[in-house]
Design a protein around this motif. Structure first.
Motif, PDB file in Angstrom:
ATOM      1  N   GLY A 172      52.035  43.795  33.084  1.00 45.77           N
ATOM      2  CA  GLY A 172      51.569  44.832  32.165  1.00 45.77           C
ATOM      3  C   GLY A 172      50.058  44.926  32.114  1.00 45.77           C
ATOM      4  N   ALA A 173      49.391  43.780  32.072  1.00 46.22           N
ATOM      5  CA  ALA A 173      47.924  43.774  32.034  1.00 46.22           C
ATOM      6  C   ALA A 173      47.342  44.317  33.336  1.00 46.22           C
ATOM      7  CB  ALA A 173      47.418  42.356  31.784  1.00 46.22           C
ATOM      8  N   LEU A 174      47.944  43.951  34.462  1.00 40.64           N
ATOM      9  CA  LEU A 174      47.454  44.430  35.749  1.00 40.64           C
ATOM     10  C   LEU A 174      47.635  45.941  35.875  1.00 40.64           C
ATOM     11  CD1 LEU A 174      48.780  41.574  38.071  1.00 40.64           C
ATOM     12  CD2 LEU A 174      46.436  41.934  37.297  1.00 40.64           C
ATOM     13  N   ASP A 175      48.757  46.454  35.338  1.00 39.01           N
ATOM     14  CA  ASP A 175      48.956  47.905  35.351  1.00 39.01           C
ATOM     15  C   ASP A 175      47.868  48.616  34.548  1.00 39.01           C
ATOM     16  OD1 ASP A 175      51.182  47.636  36.927  1.00 39.01           O
ATOM     17  OD2 ASP A 175      52.631  47.892  35.299  1.00 39.01           O
ATOM     18  N   LYS A 176      47.532  48.059  33.377  1.00 34.26           N
ATOM     19  CA  LYS A 176      46.489  48.671  32.550  1.00 34.26           C
ATOM     20  C   LYS A 176      45.128  48.632  33.228  1.00 34.26           C
ATOM     21  CE  LYS A 176      48.681  47.846  28.051  1.00 34.26           C
ATOM     22  NZ  LYS A 176      48.562  47.186  26.728  1.00 34.26           N
ATOM     23  N   LEU A 177      44.936  47.609  34.068  1.00 35.07           N
ATOM     24  CA  LEU A 177      43.664  47.467  34.775  1.00 35.07           C
ATOM     25  C   LEU A 177      43.642  48.219  36.098  1.00 35.07           C
ATOM     26  CD1 LEU A 177      43.083  43.648  34.173  1.00 35.07           C
ATOM     27  CD2 LEU A 177      41.845  45.535  33.098  1.00 35.07           C
ATOM     28  N   ASP A 178      44.778  48.874  36.431  1.00 32.83           N
ATOM     29  CA  ASP A 178      44.899  49.578  37.715  1.00 32.83           C
ATOM     30  C   ASP A 178      44.723  48.625  38.898  1.00 32.83           C
ATOM     31  OD1 ASP A 178      45.532  52.103  36.826  1.00 32.83           O
ATOM     32  OD2 ASP A 178      43.446  52.743  36.635  1.00 32.83           O
ATOM     33  N   VAL A 179      45.268  47.427  38.754  1.00 32.92           N
ATOM     34  CA  VAL A 179      45.270  46.463  39.851  1.00 32.92           C
ATOM     35  C   VAL A 179      46.667  46.468  40.468  1.00 32.92           C
ATOM     36  CG1 VAL A 179      45.064  44.039  40.517  1.00 32.92           C
ATOM     37  CG2 VAL A 179      43.489  45.026  38.835  1.00 32.92           C
ATOM     38  N   ALA A 180      46.758  46.826  41.723  1.00 28.70           N
ATOM     39  CA  ALA A 180      48.040  46.886  42.416  1.00 28.70           C
ATOM     40  C   ALA A 180      48.304  45.577  43.142  1.00 28.70           C
ATOM     41  CB  ALA A 180      48.045  48.051  43.410  1.00 28.70           C
ATOM     42  N   GLY A 412      52.774  35.225  49.703  1.00 25.08           N
ATOM     43  CA  GLY A 412      51.401  35.575  50.040  1.00 25.08           C
ATOM     44  C   GLY A 412      51.127  37.021  49.724  1.00 25.08           C
ATOM     45  N   GLY A 413      49.922  37.474  50.054  1.00 27.29           N
ATOM     46  CA  GLY A 413      49.555  38.858  49.836  1.00 27.29           C
ATOM     47  C   GLY A 413      48.180  39.003  49.223  1.00 27.29           C
ATOM     48  N   LYS A 414      47.952  40.139  48.605  1.00 27.11           N
ATOM     49  CA  LYS A 414      46.649  40.406  48.010  1.00 27.11           C
ATOM     50  C   LYS A 414      46.805  41.353  46.839  1.00 27.11           C
ATOM     51  CE  LYS A 414      45.659  44.132  51.342  1.00 27.11           C
ATOM     52  NZ  LYS A 414      44.739  44.577  52.428  1.00 27.11           N
ATOM     53  N   MET A 415      45.752  41.431  46.023  1.00 27.08           N
ATOM     54  CA  MET A 415      45.706  42.379  44.921  1.00 27.08           C
ATOM     55  C   MET A 415      44.645  43.433  45.221  1.00 27.08           C
ATOM     56  SD  MET A 415      46.219  40.191  41.448  1.00 27.08           S
ATOM     57  CE  MET A 415      47.676  39.168  41.213  1.00 27.08           C
ATOM     58  N   LEU A 416      44.999  44.675  44.977  1.00 29.19           N
ATOM     59  CA  LEU A 416      44.088  45.783  45.257  1.00 29.19           C
ATOM     60  C   LEU A 416      43.289  46.119  43.995  1.00 29.19           C
ATOM     61  CD1 LEU A 416      46.515  48.051  47.306  1.00 29.19           C
ATOM     62  CD2 LEU A 416      44.984  46.253  48.117  1.00 29.19           C
ATOM     63  N   THR A 417      41.997  45.925  44.060  1.00 30.95           N
ATOM     64  CA  THR A 417      41.133  46.067  42.881  1.00 30.95           C
ATOM     65  C   THR A 417      40.247  47.308  42.927  1.00 30.95           C
ATOM     66  OG1 THR A 417      39.465  44.667  43.958  1.00 30.95           O
ATOM     67  CG2 THR A 417      41.077  43.569  42.536  1.00 30.95           C
ATOM     68  N   ARG A 418      40.426  48.171  43.921  1.00 30.10           N
ATOM     69  CA  ARG A 418      39.539  49.313  44.093  1.00 30.10           C
ATOM     70  C   ARG A 418      39.522  50.217  42.869  1.00 30.10           C
ATOM     71  NH1 ARG A 418      38.133  51.820  49.246  1.00 30.10           N
ATOM     72  NH2 ARG A 418      36.950  53.724  48.844  1.00 30.10           N
ATOM     73  N   GLN A 419      40.721  50.559  42.355  1.00 24.43           N
ATOM     74  CA  GLN A 419      40.774  51.479  41.208  1.00 24.43           C
ATOM     75  C   GLN A 419      40.159  50.866  39.959  1.00 24.43           C
ATOM     76  OE1 GLN A 419      45.150  52.455  41.862  1.00 24.43           O
ATOM     77  NE2 GLN A 419      44.397  54.439  41.169  1.00 24.43           N
ATOM     78  N   LEU A 420      40.323  49.561  39.787  1.00 24.37           N
ATOM     79  CA  LEU A 420      39.709  48.891  38.638  1.00 24.37           C
ATOM     80  C   LEU A 420      38.195  49.044  38.693  1.00 24.37           C
ATOM     81  CD1 LEU A 420      39.528  46.946  36.225  1.00 24.37           C
ATOM     82  CD2 LEU A 420      39.712  45.047  37.852  1.00 24.37           C
ATOM     83  N   PHE A 421      37.607  48.782  39.856  1.00 26.12           N
ATOM     84  CA  PHE A 421      36.152  48.855  39.956  1.00 26.12           C
ATOM     85  C   PHE A 421      35.648  50.294  39.873  1.00 26.12           C
ATOM     86  CE2 PHE A 421      36.679  44.558  41.768  1.00 26.12           C
ATOM     87  CZ  PHE A 421      35.740  43.898  41.000  1.00 26.12           C
ATOM     88  N   GLU A 422      36.446  51.247  40.360  1.00 22.38           N
ATOM     89  CA  GLU A 422      36.026  52.649  40.254  1.00 22.38           C
ATOM     90  C   GLU A 422      35.995  53.087  38.794  1.00 22.38           C
ATOM     91  OE1 GLU A 422      38.596  54.867  42.798  1.00 22.38           O
ATOM     92  OE2 GLU A 422      37.415  54.411  44.607  1.00 22.38           O
ATOM     93  N   ARG A 423      36.929  52.563  37.969  1.00 20.00           N
ATOM     94  CA  ARG A 423      36.897  52.854  36.535  1.00 20.00           C
ATOM     95  C   ARG A 423      35.624  52.315  35.898  1.00 20.00           C
ATOM     96  NH1 ARG A 423      42.313  50.691  33.939  1.00 20.00           N
ATOM     97  NH2 ARG A 423      41.136  51.233  32.052  1.00 20.00           N
ATOM     98  N   LEU A 424      35.081  51.240  36.485  1.00 13.67           N
ATOM     99  CA  LEU A 424      33.854  50.634  35.964  1.00 13.67           C
ATOM    100  C   LEU A 424      32.601  51.259  36.578  1.00 13.67           C
ATOM    101  CD1 LEU A 424      34.982  46.883  36.073  1.00 13.67           C
ATOM    102  CD2 LEU A 424      34.919  48.399  34.083  1.00 13.67           C
TER     103      LEU A 424
END
Length: 594
Positions: A172-180, A412-424
């Motif tokens: 839920g927190a990751l969704d709010k932060l736009d972290v995929a 394994g895998g990764k988290m996509l943080t692009r949208q979070l940083f674009e919001r900032l």
């Protein structure tokens, strides 16, 4: 005059402290040489402080020990009680116990050590101000039941109310932060990534967790029932009614007496006889000497903490070690090459980590067996995933009934943080040389080809893991795949499945090491830890390794306001961050996490 910068002042202080520590070490050595040490009183009562958390083994580097890597250890306690068991100077022991524990399997290891001491006919008294202070005290009370007498302060409580698992989920927190989250696993029971991808238990996650919880609770009930001479059904009924105030606990037979510390100590000394003196268990071991100091040599190698490539380290902030493949591999090679070593005890307490690092350590266990050096793995609280990978080819594997093991799988895998940083307001632009240049990028999703390569990576690791388990354990691959799928098991269940050989701790591991080495059951042995402790001056002044075949066990230190930062570290750990945290929060494509 300008003031020196904060960083310059900081390093100046560190320099002064390092010099002072070195001088103190030299002074201590000279005093010991000149004066010798005190002896063991002719009538001794060992004193143990279980209020302090017990570690498996102290940090190898003295500086790391000074920054938080010291304190009581399981191996020292086991050695002290084994030595005291046949020492006529020791009349009995008294222990201070609280509500918290050091892990379920570690608590069982400590209970076993107390039971071994009591088998000599000497008394063992437990005293607690409170088992939890009207809070959870299950582990502390479980430990206390190993003693022949339990005292509780009149104002204390017995927080015996059952076990509970309550994982935290961040979806839920990751969704709010736009972290995929772009992660995957092999297979449905590999649940460490669920905290990032789910909002609650999945059916598989719940099934495995309930099985582990049931196994542990059954063990707790059986242990309390046996020691307190109660029927298991009566213990279960008591737990359903808990927690208990002090007088209630006395009435129900959970404790033997109510009293304060001074009353307990007076009773203990009277029981021991006139002139009895208290002596901390670690001080006793220093003076009396190890029970395993001479005889056939058995090497001891510790694999503690998350598995990583490179050297082992100790983080004083989180008070946690890491199992470095370079350090552990070199330690195993040194034991293999030492002609005096008859067998190797490999103590593993690890939730997993790097697949490549785990595989490198696994290879050295195979080489040891090929060289005629039996390897006995002794598991601590956790030996799952990468922690099981490094153990699976051992000659014999020993686990406590409550050890968490198995977790044969990969994630394994990764988290996509692009949208979070674009919001900032932070934007990215990128150029690359090749079609898959962005494969590891946290700002770009996997392409169709990239996702296919990632899945192939997971498949390769899972096939390799399960194949090596089948070979090491002598099991059909079909059976391994059936009990694998990333599922965790308690040691008790793992034994039934053939994943471990025997239940127990250090005494069982040493018995199996003697047997595998062709020694008599009561043969004298010398335990030698690899890698060798460099000592304080070696840590301060010593250089690096001569080559990749040797090991200096360098410890990476975080120096600074460690005590002040530990509360912050605890908050990070609660959020699933920091070393040893469950799951993978990085662009690492493949990891063996729990």
């Amino acid at each position: 005059m300008t003031r020196p910068s904060r960083s310059l002042r900081f390093f100046a202080v560190i320099g002064v402290l390092s010099t002072a520590v070195a001088m103190l070490a030299l002074f201590t050595v000279s005093v010991r040489c000149a004066c010798g040490g005190p002896g063991v009183p002719v009538k001794t009562v060992l004193e143990i402080d279980f209020e302090r958390p017990f570690a498996e083994h102290e940090a190898a580097d003295p500086i790391a020990r000074a920054l938080g890597g010291g304190g009581p250890t399981v191996d020292d306690l086991v050695a002290a009680l084994e030595r005291a068991r046949t020492d006529d100077r020791v009349a009995g022991l008294v222990a201070h116990i609280g509500g918290a524990g050091s892990g379920f399997a570690r608590t069982q290891e400590l209970r076993d050590a107390i039971a071994g001491f009591r088998a000599s006919g000497k008394f063992a008294v437990a005293f607690s101000e409170t088992f939890g202070e009207f809070g959870p005290g299950n582990q502390g009370y479980y430990l206390a039941t190993a003693f022949d007498e339990i005292w509780l302060q009149p104002s204390g409580d017995v927080g015996l109310n059952g076990l509970m698992m309550q994982p935290m989920f961040f979806r839920g927190a990751l969704d709010k932060l736009d972290v995929a989250v772009r992660m995957d696993h092999r297979y449905e029971y590999k649940n460490a990534l669920n905290q990032y991808t789910e909002r609650a238990f999945t059916p598989a996650h719940k099934e495995a967790s309930q099985a582990v919880l049931k196994s542990m609770f059954d063990q707790l009930v059986a242990g309390v029932a046996e020691r307190r001479q109660l029927a298991p059904e009566a213990v279960r009924a008591l737990v359903d009614r808990g927690p208990f105030l002090g007088p209630e606990a006395l009435k129900e037979g959970l404790v033997d007496k109510l009293g304060y510390r001074d009353e307990v100590m007076a009773a203990v000394k009277a029981r021991a006889g006139d002139g009895a003196e208290l002596l901390w268990h670690d001080r006793y071991l220093e003076r009396a000497g190890s029970p395993w100091a001479r005889g056939a040599k058995i090497a001891v190698v510790y694999g503690l903490g998350p598995v990583q490539r490179g050297e082992s380290s100790f983080d004083p902030l989180f008070r946690e070690a890491t199992m470095g493949s370079d350090t552990v591999g070199a330690a195993l090679r040194a034991a293999i090459d030492d002609p005096e070593v008859k067998a190797i005890v490999f103590r593993v307490d690890s939730p997993g980590g790097s697949y490549v690092a785990s595989d490198a350590i696994w290879r050295e266990t195979v080489r040891a067996k090929q060289a005629g050096k039996p390897v006995i793995v002794s598991m601590g609280n956790v030996a799952g995933s990468g922690g099981y990978f490094v153990a699976m080819h051992a000659t014999k594997i020993v686990a406590q009934p409550g050890t968490i093991t198995g977790s044969i799988g990969v994630l394994g895998g990764k988290m996509l943080t692009r949208q979070l940083f674009e919001r900032l307001g932070v934007t990215y632009d990128a150029i690359g040389s090749s079609a898959n240049s962005d494969f590891f990028s946290e700002t770009h999703d996997y392409s169709a080809h990239g996702w296919q390569r990632f899945q192939a990576w997971l498949d390769r690791v899972y096939v390799d893991f399960t194949t090596k388990v089948a070979e090491g354990r002598g099991l059909p691959i079909e059976k391994v795949r059936e009990v694998a799928k990333g599922r965790i098991w308690t040691g008790a269940d793992a034994k039934e499945l053939g994943l471990v050989d025997e239940l127990g701790g250090w005494p069982v591991a040493l018995r199996l090491a003697r047997e595998a080495a062709g020694l008599d059951a009561d043969a004298d042995i010398e335990l030698e830890v690899y890698p060798e402790d460099k000592g304080l001056l070696g840590s301060l002044l010593g250089g690096g390794n001569d080559n990749s075949e040797s090991v200096a066990a360098q410890v990476q230190l975080t120096v600074g306001l460690v005590d002040e930062l530990r509360p912050v570290a605890a908050e990070l750990r609660a959020l699933g961050l920091g070393p040893g945290a469950h799951g993978v929060v990085s662009t690492l494509p493949v990891a063996l996490g729990d």
